[in-house]
Motif scaffolding. Structure first.
Motif, PDB file in Angstrom:
ATOM      1  N   ILE A   1       0.947  -1.293  -0.275  1.00 35.63           N
ATOM      2  CA  ILE A   1      -0.114  -0.232   0.159  1.00 35.63           C
ATOM      3  C   ILE A   1       0.811   1.387   0.127  1.00 35.63           C
ATOM      4  O   ILE A   1       0.591   2.041  -0.825  1.00 35.63           O
ATOM      5  N   MET A   2       2.132   1.261   0.871  1.00 30.33           N
ATOM      6  CA  MET A   2       2.643   2.384   0.933  1.00 30.33           C
ATOM      7  C   MET A   2       3.627   2.656  -0.426  1.00 30.33           C
ATOM      8  O   MET A   2       3.611   3.607  -0.914  1.00 30.33           O
ATOM      9  N   LEU A   3       3.938   1.503  -1.005  1.00 27.22           N
ATOM     10  CA  LEU A   3       4.602   1.766  -2.190  1.00 27.22           C
ATOM     11  C   LEU A   3       3.713   2.296  -3.398  1.00 27.22           C
ATOM     12  O   LEU A   3       4.198   3.138  -4.011  1.00 27.22           O
ATOM     13  N   SER A   4       2.451   1.866  -3.365  1.00 30.49           N
ATOM     14  CA  SER A   4       1.541   2.381  -4.457  1.00 30.49           C
ATOM     15  C   SER A   4       1.040   3.796  -4.132  1.00 30.49           C
ATOM     16  O   SER A   4       1.056   4.551  -5.155  1.00 30.49           O
ATOM     17  N   ILE A   5       1.170   4.181  -2.846  1.00 26.31           N
ATOM     18  CA  ILE A   5       0.824   5.657  -2.762  1.00 26.31           C
ATOM     19  C   ILE A   5       2.021   6.591  -3.155  1.00 26.31           C
ATOM     20  O   ILE A   5       1.721   7.530  -3.822  1.00 26.31           O
ATOM     21  N   ILE A   6       3.344   5.967  -2.789  1.00 23.26           N
ATOM     22  CA  ILE A   6       4.450   6.596  -3.351  1.00 23.26           C
ATOM     23  C   ILE A   6       4.623   6.777  -4.667  1.00 23.26           C
ATOM     24  O   ILE A   6       4.686   7.905  -5.100  1.00 23.26           O
ATOM     25  N   VAL A   7       4.518   5.760  -5.264  1.00 28.10           N
ATOM     26  CA  VAL A   7       4.317   5.792  -6.844  1.00 28.10           C
ATOM     27  C   VAL A   7       3.338   6.737  -7.387  1.00 28.10           C
ATOM     28  O   VAL A   7       3.557   7.404  -8.507  1.00 28.10           O
ATOM     29  N   LEU A   8       1.962   6.570  -7.089  1.00 28.93           N
ATOM     30  CA  LEU A   8       1.108   7.459  -7.408  1.00 28.93           C
ATOM     31  C   LEU A   8       1.496   8.973  -7.188  1.00 28.93           C
ATOM     32  O   LEU A   8       1.113   9.564  -8.121  1.00 28.93           O
ATOM     33  N   PHE A   9       1.976   9.152  -6.076  1.00 27.46           N
ATOM     34  CA  PHE A   9       2.315  10.588  -5.788  1.00 27.46           C
ATOM     35  C   PHE A   9       3.467  11.111  -6.659  1.00 27.46           C
ATOM     36  O   PHE A   9       3.355  12.068  -7.264  1.00 27.46           O
ATOM     37  N   VAL A  10       4.389  10.514  -6.875  1.00 30.64           N
ATOM     38  CA  VAL A  10       5.469  10.848  -7.520  1.00 30.64           C
ATOM     39  C   VAL A  10       5.158  10.749  -8.893  1.00 30.64           C
ATOM     40  O   VAL A  10       5.363  11.849  -9.919  1.00 30.64           O
ATOM     41  N   LEU A  11       4.386   9.871  -9.701  1.00 31.44           N
ATOM     42  CA  LEU A  11       3.856  10.104 -10.864  1.00 31.44           C
ATOM     43  C   LEU A  11       2.985  11.363 -11.258  1.00 31.44           C
ATOM     44  O   LEU A  11       3.205  12.180 -12.267  1.00 31.44           O
ATOM     45  N   ASN A  12       2.134  11.631 -10.472  1.00 31.49           N
ATOM     46  CA  ASN A  12       1.236  12.840 -10.666  1.00 31.49           C
ATOM     47  C   ASN A  12       1.961  14.026 -10.364  1.00 31.49           C
ATOM     48  O   ASN A  12       1.800  15.095 -10.888  1.00 31.49           O
ATOM     49  N   LEU A  13       2.945  13.990  -9.359  1.00 30.66           N
ATOM     50  CA  LEU A  13       3.708  15.370  -9.135  1.00 30.66           C
ATOM     51  C   LEU A  13       4.491  15.702 -10.543  1.00 30.66           C
ATOM     52  O   LEU A  13       4.421  16.714 -10.779  1.00 30.66           O
ATOM     53  N   TYR A  14       5.043  14.638 -11.025  1.00 28.62           N
ATOM     54  CA  TYR A  14       5.837  14.668 -12.308  1.00 28.62           C
ATOM     55  C   TYR A  14       4.903  15.341 -13.373  1.00 28.62           C
ATOM     56  O   TYR A  14       5.159  16.287 -14.090  1.00 28.62           O
TER      57      TYR A  14
END
Length: 482
Positions: A16-29
């Motif tokens: 779950i934490m990995l999914s949240i981090i990946v989504l955050f980084v992707l949307n931030l980019y």
């Protein structure tokens, strides 16, 4: 147990934490990519291009007045913009075009510094250095958004966001799916090994799992269970073989004394004394009964432990039924019994695949079962019907039948050795057990129906056998023994 639960819990938390981090980084980019690249729409109609053209078209006339060229006027009209020219020395407005009334005619240096980076009276303002002063272009309030030194066309930005959101959503879902697939594969690998091990145990196959990872204790337990079951199965196999061999030996050894008994019984039957003849008849009848039981016991043992050699071949069911019924009648059927053979015309020539000798034994056992358990007589009906690709054989009688308790035990019986719980099955001898085993070998189905003091019925359904070489099928009865 708790160790494995904590392991899975940690795995899911990390997932779950990995999914949240990946989504955050992707949307931030993606957001950053939009922010660092101003959304201007058509570059030829951008504020920079318009103000440059307007500045080039703002010239002094012969009488010294500033006038805007037709091209400049058209650009202002098409974009809905207004323009002012601020004198560099006095900061007064010395020229304007379509300027809103709230725009002042004089500006301080602080005002100029403010709207050059942000807004002028809430109008997006853009400046350009002109030979006659500072040219300022103002656009409609809902046309552009300024952030520092960058500007964004609001209509184009709305369109971009509308198109970017589904794209961001798709990328987010793909990222989550990739994470879950990779993580799920890693997590399910040991679970699959556990399931495979348990499936192998259910099929009595040996299991040897590598005892490593978070499931090492589970793997070790499965391996230990497999070893224990293998030992027990081997011991049971030895017991079964010993019992089968013992039964076969007893069956063989008992034939010689039985033959002697039958020989003396025949001598007694030839006596002139009625009582002696009757004694001979009784001894002969009981000896034959013992021989039949021994033969049944030996055959049942071989069938149960799959030691009976089988000769699978196409069998003409109609011919086998006729021969068995004819033999039963010719061997002297008592007067209190009748046999009726009912069949459909389309059953002629219908074949099933099985062992011919064992199949005839099935027919004999079913008829003898009705005779044996109805000493006062009964009517026996043998019925053969063809239903689609199956043959339905029914042997029934109107005798004493069986209770529902006995019927339930007959249906569920999987072993022929008598015990206290299966005494009712033994009341029907080994005949029905042999019938069930042979029908199973022929891939058929069997059903028992009965009502006490009314009837007993056995229905057998066998799949039909289709052969393209019927002429080569051996359906003769030569060299067949029971």
């Amino acid at each position: 147990m708790f160790k494995h639960i904590r392991f899975f819990f940690r795995r899911y938390v990390v997932l779950i934490m990995l999914s949240i981090i990946v989504l955050f980084v992707l949307n931030l980019y993606l957001g950053y990519a939009i922010a660092v690249n101003p959304v201007t729409g058509d570059l030829k109609k951008s504020p920079g291009a318009i103000i440059e053209k307007v500045s080039e078209g703002l010239l002094e006339s012969e009488d010294g007045r500033l006038e805007l060229s037709e091209e400049g006027k058209n650009l202002l009209t098409e974009s809905g913009a207004w323009a002012i020219l601020i004198d560099n020395s006095s900061s007064d407005v010395i020229w304007n075009d379509h300027v809103p009334p709230e725009v002042p005619s004089h500006f301080t240096p602080t005002d100029i510094a403010g709207f050059s980076r942000y807004y002028l009276k809430d109008y997006p303002a853009f400046t350009w250095e002109n030979p006659n002063g500072l040219l300022v272009l103002g656009f409609p309030k809902d046309s552009y958004m300024r952030l520092g030194d960058k500007y964004y066309s609001i209509p184009v930005l709305q369109k971009t966001i509308t198109q970017a959101l589904p794209l961001m959503l798709v990328f987010s879902l793909l990222a989550v799916m990739v994470i879950y697939i990779i993580s799920g594969t890693l997590m399910m690998r040991p679970v699959k090994n556990v399931v495979a091990g348990l499936d192998a145990l259910s099929r009595n196959c040996p299991v040897s799992l590598k005892e490593k990872g978070a499931f090492s204790e589970v793997f070790a337990s499965i391996n230990q269970t497999s070893a224990i079951l293998s030992q027990k199965n081997e011991a049971l196999k030895k017991k079964d073989n010993a019992r089968a061999n013992w039964i076969a030996g007893v069956s063989h050894d008992i034939r010689t004394p039985l033959s002697i008994i039958l020989g003396y019984a025949e001598g007694l039957k030839a006596s002139n004394d009625n009582e002696t003849q009757q004694a001979g008849e009784t001894i002969s009848h009981q000896a034959l009964r013992i021989r039949s039981l021994v033969n049944d016991l030996n055959l049942a043992s071989k069938l149960e432990y799959e030691m009976q050699p089988l000769c699978l071949e196409p069998i003409d069911v109609m011919e086998s039924l006729r021969q068995v019924i004819s033999d039963t009648l010719n061997n002297g059927l008592p007067e209190q019994y009748t046999i009726d053979f009912d069949y459909h015309d389309n059953c002629g020539g219908c074949l099933v695949k099985g062992d011919a000798k064992l199949f005839e034994r099935v027919l004999v056992n079913l008829i003898q079962n009705s005779i044996r358990h109805n000493p006062d007589g009964c009517d026996i009906v043998v019925r053969l019907e063809k239903r689609a690709e199956e043959l339905e054989l029914t042997v029934s009688d109107n005798g004493i039948g069986a209770t529902q308790e006995k019927l339930k035990q007959i249906r569920s019986a999987t072993h022929y050795i008598q015990n206290e719980e299966e005494s009712a099955i033994q009341n029907h001898g080994l005949g029905l057990f042999i019938v069930k085993k042979v029908v199973s070998v022929m891939n058929g189905k069997i059903a028992f129906e009965s009502e006490c003091n009314k009837y007993f019925s056995v229905k057998i359904i066998l799949p039909m056998f289709h052969s393209t070489e019927v002429n080569d099928v051996n359906l003769t009865r030569e060299n067949r023994t029971y």
